[in-house]
Enzyme design. Sequence first.
Site, PDB file in Angstrom:
ATOM      1  N   GLU A  48       0.953  -1.146  -0.061  1.00  0.00           N
ATOM      2  CA  GLU A  48       0.091  -0.266  -0.081  1.00  0.00           C
ATOM      3  C   GLU A  48       1.022   1.273  -0.042  1.00  0.00           C
ATOM      4  O   GLU A  48       2.203   1.322   0.672  1.00  0.00           O
ATOM      5  CB  GLU A  48      -0.847  -0.095   1.326  1.00  0.00           C
ATOM      6  CG  GLU A  48      -1.892   1.203   1.227  1.00  0.00           C
ATOM      7  CD  GLU A  48      -2.923   0.739   2.273  1.00  0.00           C
ATOM      8  OE1 GLU A  48      -2.739  -0.005   3.172  1.00  0.00           O
ATOM      9  OE2 GLU A  48      -3.944   1.653   2.259  1.00  0.00           O
ATOM     10  N   ASN A 195     -12.112  -0.938  -1.580  1.00  0.00           N
ATOM     11  CA  ASN A 195     -11.487  -1.600  -0.340  1.00  0.00           C
ATOM     12  C   ASN A 195     -12.199  -1.227   0.940  1.00  0.00           C
ATOM     13  O   ASN A 195     -12.645  -0.147   1.166  1.00  0.00           O
ATOM     14  CB  ASN A 195      -9.937  -1.055  -0.085  1.00  0.00           C
ATOM     15  CG  ASN A 195      -9.266  -1.645   1.269  1.00  0.00           C
ATOM     16  OD1 ASN A 195      -9.003  -2.884   1.328  1.00  0.00           O
ATOM     17  ND2 ASN A 195      -9.334  -0.422   2.158  1.00  0.00           N
ATOM     18  N   GLU A 196     -12.756  -2.254   1.831  1.00  0.00           N
ATOM     19  CA  GLU A 196     -13.384  -2.067   2.887  1.00  0.00           C
ATOM     20  C   GLU A 196     -14.307  -1.141   2.983  1.00  0.00           C
ATOM     21  O   GLU A 196     -14.253   0.035   3.492  1.00  0.00           O
ATOM     22  CB  GLU A 196     -12.352  -1.832   3.889  1.00  0.00           C
ATOM     23  CG  GLU A 196     -11.426  -2.833   4.281  1.00  0.00           C
ATOM     24  CD  GLU A 196     -10.621  -2.860   5.537  1.00  0.00           C
ATOM     25  OE1 GLU A 196     -10.438  -1.637   6.274  1.00  0.00           O
ATOM     26  OE2 GLU A 196      -9.827  -3.788   5.861  1.00  0.00           O
ATOM     27  N   TYR A 262      -7.184  -9.409  10.386  1.00  0.00           N
ATOM     28  CA  TYR A 262      -5.904  -9.067  11.071  1.00  0.00           C
ATOM     29  C   TYR A 262      -5.969  -9.969  12.509  1.00  0.00           C
ATOM     30  O   TYR A 262      -6.909  -9.890  13.162  1.00  0.00           O
ATOM     31  CB  TYR A 262      -5.812  -7.513  11.409  1.00  0.00           C
ATOM     32  CG  TYR A 262      -5.215  -7.070   9.991  1.00  0.00           C
ATOM     33  CD1 TYR A 262      -3.840  -7.015   9.505  1.00  0.00           C
ATOM     34  CD2 TYR A 262      -6.176  -6.471   9.277  1.00  0.00           C
ATOM     35  CE1 TYR A 262      -3.673  -6.402   8.239  1.00  0.00           C
ATOM     36  CE2 TYR A 262      -5.711  -5.637   7.989  1.00  0.00           C
ATOM     37  CZ  TYR A 262      -4.459  -5.570   7.732  1.00  0.00           C
ATOM     38  OH  TYR A 262      -4.306  -5.054   6.370  1.00  0.00           O
ATOM     39  N   GLU A 314      -6.134  -9.082   2.678  1.00  0.00           N
ATOM     40  CA  GLU A 314      -5.548  -8.586   3.814  1.00  0.00           C
ATOM     41  C   GLU A 314      -5.417  -9.522   4.867  1.00  0.00           C
ATOM     42  O   GLU A 314      -6.587  -9.928   5.307  1.00  0.00           O
ATOM     43  CB  GLU A 314      -6.181  -7.062   4.302  1.00  0.00           C
ATOM     44  CG  GLU A 314      -5.803  -6.133   3.012  1.00  0.00           C
ATOM     45  CD  GLU A 314      -6.160  -4.816   3.626  1.00  0.00           C
ATOM     46  OE1 GLU A 314      -6.028  -4.486   4.887  1.00  0.00           O
ATOM     47  OE2 GLU A 314      -6.616  -3.969   2.463  1.00  0.00           O
ATOM     48  N   GLN A 363       2.039  -6.293   5.255  1.00  0.00           N
ATOM     49  CA  GLN A 363       2.264  -6.062   3.793  1.00  0.00           C
ATOM     50  C   GLN A 363       3.436  -6.577   3.521  1.00  0.00           C
ATOM     51  O   GLN A 363       4.271  -6.972   4.520  1.00  0.00           O
ATOM     52  CB  GLN A 363       1.949  -4.406   3.667  1.00  0.00           C
ATOM     53  CG  GLN A 363       0.540  -3.999   3.999  1.00  0.00           C
ATOM     54  CD  GLN A 363       0.414  -2.610   3.723  1.00  0.00           C
ATOM     55  OE1 GLN A 363       1.335  -1.793   2.885  1.00  0.00           O
ATOM     56  NE2 GLN A 363      -1.022  -2.286   3.889  1.00  0.00           N
TER      57      GLN A 363
HETATM   58  O1  AHR Z   1      -3.026  -2.580   5.956  1.00  0.00           O
HETATM   59  C1  AHR Z   1      -3.357  -1.485   6.544  1.00  0.00           C
HETATM   60  C2  AHR Z   1      -4.885  -1.208   6.571  1.00  0.00           C
HETATM   61  O2  AHR Z   1      -5.743  -1.984   7.151  1.00  0.00           O
HETATM   62  C3  AHR Z   1      -5.467  -1.302   4.972  1.00  0.00           C
HETATM   63  O3  AHR Z   1      -5.212  -0.006   4.350  1.00  0.00           O
HETATM   64  C4  AHR Z   1      -7.154  -1.358   5.170  1.00  0.00           C
HETATM   65  O4  AHR Z   1      -7.661  -1.873   4.200  1.00  0.00           O
HETATM   66  C5  AHR Z   1      -7.043  -2.061   6.594  1.00  0.00           C
HETATM   67  O5  AHR Z   1      -7.995  -1.684   7.377  1.00  0.00           O
END
Ligand code: AHR
Length: 665
Positions: A48, A195-196, A262, A314, A363
């Site tokens: 990113e 995205n999201e 995550y 992600e 990332q």
């Molecule tokens: O990876 C960091 C961020 O986490 C990304 O920009 C977003 O899509 C997610 O919330």
Amino acid sequence: MKRFLRSLALALFFVSYLTAQQHQTTAVLDATKIKYKINKNIYGQFSEDLGHCIYGGIWVGENSPVPNIDGMRKDVVDALKEIRVPVLRWPGGCFADGYHWKDGIGPRALRPKTTNTSWGNVTDDNGFGTHEFLEFCKLIGAEPYFTGNVGSGTVQEFSEWVEYVNSDNESPMTELREKNGRDSSWGVKYWGLGNESWGCGGNMTPEYYADQVRRYSTFLKNYGKNKIFKIAVGAGGGDYHWTEVLMKNARKSFDGLSLHYYTFENSKPAADFDEKDWFATMKGTLKMDELIEKNEVIMDTYDPGKRVALVVDEWGTWYAVEPGTNPAFLYQQNTMRDAITAACNLNIFNNHCDRVRMANIAQMVNVLQAMILTDSSEIILTPTYYVFDLFKVHQNARLIPMKVNSASYVFDKDTLPAVNASASIDKDGKVHIALCNIDPRSSETVAVQFERFTGKKISGKILTANKMNDENTFDHPNQVIPKIFSDYKLASNSLTVNMPPMSVVMLDLNGTVEAPPPLVLKNPMQGLEYKYYEGTWEELPNFDLLTPVKGGTIENIVIPKESSDENFGVQYSGYINIPNNGSYTFYLNSDDGSSLYLDRDLVVSNDGQHAPEERSGEAFLRAGYHEIKVTFFQAAGGMVLDASIEGPGIQKRKIPDGMLFREGK
Ligand code: AHR
């Protein structure tokens, strides 16, 4: 006597201590169930425009003292080539829904300076844009995956980006591209629709977003032979309602649905933790399995043929940033704990490879669970990098399902399975077994029983550390690196592995898979049987529950003569005579939907109403006859059906008439 009793008590204590420290896990490696390919894109990454992922991490510019290839760091390129990154997502993340791609093309000196409002309001000189990203992908050998701006952009802006990148027609967009030094299109396949969108991408409801997907998808066109693969925004964590609405309202408008998850432990920096934090991180990581499973149940309801891929674009660990760094830059170290979480996630993805066909760790460089950390002209490769290096053998290999009955990792009255695993067989017939012991204190003995597999030769590698929070630093870059591993015992139908605490082991085995025996036909006659049905479908029906209007024999898997132009379906059945033992790829090219079963297992799924599209699947077959069934339906418009085969001694070709049989009377 007293002394004797004391010695006995001491001996008993040691025996029980050792037993407690050496757990026993059993597993069955079932080579009878080889079916799905582990799509190499599961080993994808995410980069990113955030902190120093792009600027400083990948891109330093041509005039930098850091050795570079047209502005891209050479050390980073070389390291990434080594782990064979299959696909790379860019430019975000949250950044994508504020990004206007035209800011990042043309002479660099003339590109506008913009503010990165997603990540720290820093100034972005747009030096790394579309051309640079595509060049970087080429250098590392990855397929590009663009995330388009659905949150603050327009349909026109997004459709022009696709046109700029993929079209070879004469148009203002292709003229612009040529003016910027690129004559021919790049033919990019993967495009993300925002995205999201439930959060930073526009705070939309699933119903509103599903409508946006239908609208955007309509105007993202295919150019030439390149067929784009559209990935819609899926759930964040356990938002199953989002998945349900997207699948119900918009599934025909996308090919992949994302999932973001995550492992958050963000009260402390990456290397500052104790066993309580370790356990919590493992528990949070293993939840990925449940999230995928529950999403699969919903997706299977609307898409039983598994046309739509689940794209975990992600994932990774997320801790507090390193002290003294910009909190918006998400820069974190990476320890043995991250190596273990990476292996757990990759094992989970492999084991769900029928539906999970892409994943992108967050990332690539300098952000979150990175492969690489940079400091001006230096780099370090993280423990996570080495897990990707060990696991690369699974890319495009076929999953061998492995049932693991794991010992428990117990902490503070809570338990987790100590060992997780995944196995595959590659195109050369080599078997790869990945084992991960998450317990930081106890060794594990893993006893693997082989079903229909005979092991002959074995070699192994291990990634482990002395302490939970061991890391690679700029001063000590090789603290956590893979080493040769040989603490195993191989017998022809079993394997015992002694895994140290907190370890990732990759074993490579030569051996023989005994595929199921072929069928015996009493009176094989050339050609298949077919049944012809009338009806209007959007997806393949279960033809066995319907009454055919006609049928007969047919020389091959082709649309029967005198079929209508629309609204019909055909089911072909019979036997295929396989010439040699080995691994075969079957292809179905169809408009509209089709599927191919071998010995009653679904091998190729090409379902849904669509333009001509080829999909493939693989099977491990013994020489001789195998049951084959192909189903096909035609809605309206174009009409195509053909089936091809590739395998030992056979270059990809239409399945010849001479291989197809039915049972005579
Ligand atoms: O990876 C960091 C961020 O986490 C990304 O920009 C977003 O899509 C997610 O919330």
